[in-house]
Design a protein around this motif. Structure first.
Motif, PDB file in Angstrom:
ATOM      1  N   VAL A 101      -0.500  36.862 -17.499  1.00 12.01           N
ATOM      2  CA  VAL A 101      -0.654  37.514 -16.191  1.00 12.01           C
ATOM      3  C   VAL A 101      -2.115  37.878 -15.939  1.00 12.01           C
ATOM      4  CG1 VAL A 101      -0.004  39.518 -14.817  1.00 12.01           C
ATOM      5  CG2 VAL A 101       1.713  38.360 -16.197  1.00 12.01           C
ATOM      6  N   GLY A 102      -2.781  38.428 -16.946  1.00 11.93           N
ATOM      7  CA  GLY A 102      -4.172  38.833 -16.774  1.00 11.93           C
ATOM      8  C   GLY A 102      -5.104  37.659 -16.562  1.00 11.93           C
ATOM      9  N   ILE A 103      -4.939  36.592 -17.348  1.00  6.57           N
ATOM     10  CA  ILE A 103      -5.807  35.423 -17.200  1.00  6.57           C
ATOM     11  C   ILE A 103      -5.558  34.735 -15.862  1.00  6.57           C
ATOM     12  CG2 ILE A 103      -6.343  33.159 -18.172  1.00  6.57           C
ATOM     13  CD1 ILE A 103      -5.683  34.309 -20.922  1.00  6.57           C
ATOM     14  N   ALA A 104      -4.295  34.604 -15.463  1.00  9.10           N
ATOM     15  CA  ALA A 104      -3.980  33.986 -14.173  1.00  9.10           C
ATOM     16  C   ALA A 104      -4.536  34.820 -13.018  1.00  9.10           C
ATOM     17  CB  ALA A 104      -2.470  33.816 -14.028  1.00  9.10           C
ATOM     18  N   SER A 105      -4.460  36.140 -13.128  1.00  7.65           N
ATOM     19  CA  SER A 105      -5.006  37.004 -12.080  1.00  7.65           C
ATOM     20  C   SER A 105      -6.518  36.848 -11.974  1.00  7.65           C
ATOM     21  CB  SER A 105      -4.650  38.464 -12.369  1.00  7.65           C
ATOM     22  OG  SER A 105      -3.250  38.644 -12.430  1.00  7.65           O
ATOM     23  N   ALA A 106      -7.193  36.775 -13.121  1.00 14.71           N
ATOM     24  CA  ALA A 106      -8.645  36.602 -13.102  1.00 14.71           C
ATOM     25  C   ALA A 106      -9.036  35.249 -12.509  1.00 14.71           C
ATOM     26  CB  ALA A 106      -9.201  36.742 -14.518  1.00 14.71           C
ATOM     27  N   ILE A 107      -8.284  34.213 -12.815  1.00 21.70           N
ATOM     28  CA  ILE A 107      -8.573  32.896 -12.242  1.00 21.70           C
ATOM     29  C   ILE A 107      -8.387  32.920 -10.729  1.00 21.70           C
ATOM     30  CG2 ILE A 107      -7.763  30.506 -12.142  1.00 21.70           C
ATOM     31  CD1 ILE A 107      -7.146  30.704 -15.115  1.00 21.70           C
ATOM     32  N   TYR A 108      -7.346  33.557 -10.269  1.00 22.95           N
ATOM     33  CA  TYR A 108      -7.121  33.621  -8.816  1.00 22.95           C
ATOM     34  C   TYR A 108      -8.222  34.414  -8.120  1.00 22.95           C
ATOM     35  CZ  TYR A 108      -5.118  34.944  -4.339  1.00 22.95           C
ATOM     36  OH  TYR A 108      -4.935  35.169  -2.996  1.00 22.95           O
ATOM     37  N   LEU A 109      -8.620  35.550  -8.696  1.00 19.07           N
ATOM     38  CA  LEU A 109      -9.625  36.395  -8.053  1.00 19.07           C
ATOM     39  C   LEU A 109     -10.990  35.729  -7.996  1.00 19.07           C
ATOM     40  CD1 LEU A 109      -8.716  39.880  -9.578  1.00 19.07           C
ATOM     41  CD2 LEU A 109      -8.314  39.103  -7.246  1.00 19.07           C
ATOM     42  N   THR A 110     -11.307  34.893  -8.976  1.00 21.72           N
ATOM     43  CA  THR A 110     -12.647  34.288  -9.030  1.00 21.72           C
ATOM     44  C   THR A 110     -12.709  32.887  -8.442  1.00 21.72           C
ATOM     45  OG1 THR A 110     -12.183  33.510 -11.282  1.00 21.72           O
ATOM     46  CG2 THR A 110     -13.306  35.628 -11.044  1.00 21.72           C
ATOM     47  N   GLN A 111     -11.608  32.147  -8.470  1.00 29.72           N
ATOM     48  CA  GLN A 111     -11.667  30.740  -8.078  1.00 29.72           C
ATOM     49  C   GLN A 111     -10.918  30.423  -6.784  1.00 29.72           C
ATOM     50  OE1 GLN A 111     -13.644  28.802  -9.943  1.00 29.72           O
ATOM     51  NE2 GLN A 111     -13.976  30.549 -11.327  1.00 29.72           N
ATOM     52  N   TYR A 112      -9.936  31.208  -6.416  1.00 32.92           N
ATOM     53  CA  TYR A 112      -9.106  30.861  -5.268  1.00 32.92           C
ATOM     54  C   TYR A 112      -9.172  31.899  -4.143  1.00 32.92           C
ATOM     55  CZ  TYR A 112      -6.970  27.202  -8.121  1.00 32.92           C
ATOM     56  OH  TYR A 112      -6.756  26.096  -8.882  1.00 32.92           O
ATOM     57  N   ALA A 113      -9.215  33.171  -4.493  1.00 31.34           N
ATOM     58  CA  ALA A 113      -9.160  34.214  -3.467  1.00 31.34           C
ATOM     59  C   ALA A 113     -10.441  34.251  -2.647  1.00 31.34           C
ATOM     60  CB  ALA A 113      -8.915  35.578  -4.112  1.00 31.34           C
ATOM     61  N   LYS A 114     -10.298  34.566  -1.375  1.00 31.18           N
ATOM     62  CA  LYS A 114     -11.450  34.733  -0.500  1.00 31.18           C
ATOM     63  C   LYS A 114     -12.114  36.060  -0.830  1.00 31.18           C
ATOM     64  CE  LYS A 114     -12.803  34.871   4.371  1.00 31.18           C
ATOM     65  NZ  LYS A 114     -12.324  34.837   5.786  1.00 31.18           N
ATOM     66  N   GLN A 115     -13.420  35.998  -1.113  1.00 34.16           N
ATOM     67  CA  GLN A 115     -14.151  37.185  -1.530  1.00 34.16           C
ATOM     68  C   GLN A 115     -14.355  38.128  -0.339  1.00 34.16           C
ATOM     69  OE1 GLN A 115     -14.759  37.574  -4.855  1.00 34.16           O
ATOM     70  NE2 GLN A 115     -13.638  35.639  -4.981  1.00 34.16           N
ATOM     71  N   GLY A 116     -13.480  39.097  -0.234  1.00 32.47           N
ATOM     72  CA  GLY A 116     -13.538  40.054   0.864  1.00 32.47           C
ATOM     73  C   GLY A 116     -13.150  41.438   0.400  1.00 32.47           C
ATOM     74  N   ARG A 117     -12.669  42.234   1.336  1.00 31.44           N
ATOM     75  CA  ARG A 117     -12.309  43.609   1.016  1.00 31.44           C
ATOM     76  C   ARG A 117     -11.124  43.697   0.072  1.00 31.44           C
ATOM     77  NH1 ARG A 117     -12.770  46.848   6.845  1.00 31.44           N
ATOM     78  NH2 ARG A 117     -15.039  46.516   7.141  1.00 31.44           N
ATOM     79  N   LEU A 118     -10.178  42.765   0.218  1.00 31.55           N
ATOM     80  CA  LEU A 118      -8.999  42.814  -0.636  1.00 31.55           C
ATOM     81  C   LEU A 118      -9.375  42.605  -2.101  1.00 31.55           C
ATOM     82  CD1 LEU A 118      -5.947  43.020  -0.976  1.00 31.55           C
ATOM     83  CD2 LEU A 118      -5.796  40.556  -0.518  1.00 31.55           C
ATOM     84  N   VAL A 119     -10.226  41.627  -2.356  1.00 30.42           N
ATOM     85  CA  VAL A 119     -10.642  41.353  -3.730  1.00 30.42           C
ATOM     86  C   VAL A 119     -11.442  42.526  -4.281  1.00 30.42           C
ATOM     87  CG1 VAL A 119     -12.022  39.834  -5.195  1.00 30.42           C
ATOM     88  CG2 VAL A 119     -10.580  38.861  -3.409  1.00 30.42           C
ATOM     89  N   LYS A 120     -12.314  43.100  -3.476  1.00 27.35           N
ATOM     90  CA  LYS A 120     -13.081  44.265  -3.913  1.00 27.35           C
ATOM     91  C   LYS A 120     -12.163  45.450  -4.218  1.00 27.35           C
ATOM     92  CE  LYS A 120     -17.330  43.073  -1.421  1.00 27.35           C
ATOM     93  NZ  LYS A 120     -18.302  43.505  -0.381  1.00 27.35           N
ATOM     94  N   THR A 121     -11.130  45.610  -3.403  1.00 23.84           N
ATOM     95  CA  THR A 121     -10.183  46.701  -3.636  1.00 23.84           C
ATOM     96  C   THR A 121      -9.417  46.491  -4.939  1.00 23.84           C
ATOM     97  OG1 THR A 121      -9.942  46.998  -1.244  1.00 23.84           O
ATOM     98  CG2 THR A 121      -8.248  47.970  -2.663  1.00 23.84           C
ATOM     99  N   ILE A 122      -9.016  45.242  -5.190  1.00 25.99           N
ATOM    100  CA  ILE A 122      -8.290  44.948  -6.433  1.00 25.99           C
ATOM    101  C   ILE A 122      -9.180  45.211  -7.646  1.00 25.99           C
ATOM    102  CG2 ILE A 122      -7.226  43.102  -7.776  1.00 25.99           C
ATOM    103  CD1 ILE A 122      -6.280  41.875  -5.151  1.00 25.99           C
ATOM    104  N   ARG A 123     -10.427  44.789  -7.581  1.00 21.45           N
ATOM    105  CA  ARG A 123     -11.345  45.030  -8.699  1.00 21.45           C
ATOM    106  C   ARG A 123     -11.592  46.519  -8.901  1.00 21.45           C
ATOM    107  NH1 ARG A 123     -15.611  40.200  -7.105  1.00 21.45           N
ATOM    108  NH2 ARG A 123     -14.401  38.467  -7.985  1.00 21.45           N
ATOM    109  N   PHE A 124     -11.707  47.248  -7.811  1.00 22.29           N
ATOM    110  CA  PHE A 124     -11.936  48.686  -7.920  1.00 22.29           C
ATOM    111  C   PHE A 124     -10.740  49.391  -8.549  1.00 22.29           C
ATOM    112  CE2 PHE A 124     -11.699  52.961  -5.955  1.00 22.29           C
ATOM    113  CZ  PHE A 124     -12.853  53.498  -6.512  1.00 22.29           C
ATOM    114  N   THR A 125      -9.561  49.044  -8.121  1.00 18.89           N
ATOM    115  CA  THR A 125      -8.369  49.666  -8.701  1.00 18.89           C
ATOM    116  C   THR A 125      -8.167  49.250 -10.156  1.00 18.89           C
ATOM    117  OG1 THR A 125      -7.048  47.851  -7.767  1.00 18.89           O
ATOM    118  CG2 THR A 125      -7.203  49.879  -6.483  1.00 18.89           C
TER     119      THR A 125
END
Length: 307
Positions: A101-125
Motif C-alpha cells: 500500500v505504501g509503495i503503490a501510494s508513493a508511486i501514484y503521488l510521484t508519477q501519476y497524480a497531478k501535482q496540486g493542492r490535493l497532493v500537497k494536502t496528502i503529503r502534509f497529512t
C-alpha cells in the motif's frame, strides 16, 4: 613598476595569494568547540547505554534462553521463544499490508497524480501522521480493531495498528527515493516508445529500490521496537502456537506479547529474583536484532546500487 613585477614573480604559480586573510575569530572557535563537545557527548552517551545493556544482558544469553518457552512460575523455564515468534508474526503481517500500500501510494503521488493542492494536502497529512505519538495509535487501534471489529487483544489487531504506524514512513521515504531518480531516465525511455507503466516499473522503481528497501527496513525496526501501541492491542499472553496450519493461522487471533512487551512486563516484576536478568537479556536481543536490520539495509542498498 619594477618592484611590483618582482613581487608578482615571487608568488608561487600554483598557489595564488588569497585576497582575504583567514582570521580565526573567537566566536568561530567557541562554536566549533561546542559542536565537537555536543557530538562527543552524544556518542559517549550512546556507547554507554549500549555497553551497559550488553554488559548486563549478554552473560544471560544462551541457546536455551532463545529456544524455550516462558513460564512465570517455573524459574528454570525463562525462554523467549514465544515472544520471538509473536514478533515475527507482527513484522510479517504488518509489512505484508503496509509495504504494498505504501509503495503503490508513493508511486501514484510521484508519477501519476497531478501535482496540486490535493497532493500537497496528502503529503502534509502523511507527515503529521508520522509525528503522532504511538500511544495514540494504540488507543485508536484498541477502539477500532479490538472493540469495533471485535478482534479483541490479538496479534492481528496489533499488526493492523502497526500498519497504520509504519505507513507514513514507507510512503514518505519511498516518495523521496522516487523523486531522486533523474527525470532524464524516464524521458529517454518514453522517447523510445515505452509506456508509462513500463517506465515506472522497469526504470524508475528499480533505480529507487535502495531507498524503498531502506523504508521497509526502517518500518521493520519500528515494529520490532514498538511497545506503547501494542500494549493496548496485542495483549501480554506468552503461550506457543500449536502445530498444524490451522493453529498457525489461528494464532493471529490470540493474544501475544512481543519482545518489547516482554521486556516491559518482566522489568515491572521487581519481586521476581531474575526479572531484571531476563529484561536485560531481552533488551540485548532487541539491540542485536535492530543492529542486524541496519546492516541488512546497508548491504541491500549497496547490492541494488551496483546492480
Amino acid at each position: 613598476m619594477q618592484s611590483s613585477a618582482l613581487a608578482w614573480r615571487q608568488l608561487p604559480s600554483n598557489q595564488p595569494e588569497s585576497l582575504y586573510r583567514k582570521r580565526r575569530r573567537p566566536s568561530d572557535l567557541a562554536l566549533k568547540a561546542i559542536i565537537n563537545a555536543a557530538a562527543a557527548l552524544t556518542v559517549i552517551t550512546l556507547v554507554g547505554i549500549i555497553a551497559y545493556i550488553l554488559f548486563r544482558g549478554v552473560p544471560y544469553l544462551s541457546w536455551t534462553f532463545l529456544s524455550t518457552p516462558y513460564s512465570e512460575t517455573n524459574m528454570n523455564n525463562r525462554g523467549i521463544l514465544p515472544m520471538i515468534i509473536n514478533t515475527l508474526y507482527m513484522v510479517v503481517i504488518s509489512l505484508a499490508i503496509a509495504a504494498p500500500v505504501g509503495i503503490a501510494s508513493a508511486i501514484y503521488l510521484t508519477q501519476y497524480a497531478k501535482q496540486g493542492r490535493l497532493v500537497k494536502t496528502i503529503r502534509f497529512t502523511t507527515e503529521i501522521l508520522s509525528g503522532i505519538p504511538s500511544i495514540i495509535f494504540g488507543l485508536f487501534g484498541y477502539t477500532v480493531f479490538c472493540i469495533l471489529f471485535r478482534l479483541g487483544t490479538s496479534i492481528l489487531a496489533g499488526a493492523l495498528t502497526m500498519t497504520i504506524c509504519i505507513l507514513p514512513t514507507i510512503v514518505r521515504t519511498t516518495e523521496e527515493s522516487l523523486l531522486a531518480v533523474p527525470p532524464s531516465y524516464k524521458e529517454g525511455a518514453m522517447a523510445l516508445g515505452a509506456g508509462k507503466l513500463r517506465v515506472v516499473m522497469g526504470i524508475v522503481l528499480p533505480c529507487a529500490m535502495p531507498g524503498v528497501l531502506t523504508a521497509v527496513v526502517l518500518a521493520m525496526g519500528r515494529i520490532v521496537g514498538e511497545s506503547a501501541a501494542l500494549l493496548y492491542t496485542s495483549g501480554l499472553a506468552y503461550h506457543m502456537p500449536g502445530s498444524g496450519w490451522e493453529n498457525i493461522v489461528g494464532h493471529t487471533l490470540d493474544s501475544g506479547r512481543t519482545l518489547t512487551l516482554h521486556l516491559y512486563q518482566t522489568a515491572m516484576q521487581a519481586a521476581t529474583p531474575d526479572a531484571f536478568h531476563v529484561a536485560f537479556a531481552t533488551a540485548s536481543v532487541l539491540l542485536i536484532l535492530v543492529f542486524l536490520l541496519n546492516v541488512l539495509a546497508g548491504v541491500l542498498s549497496r547490492v541494488f546500487k551496483k546492480g
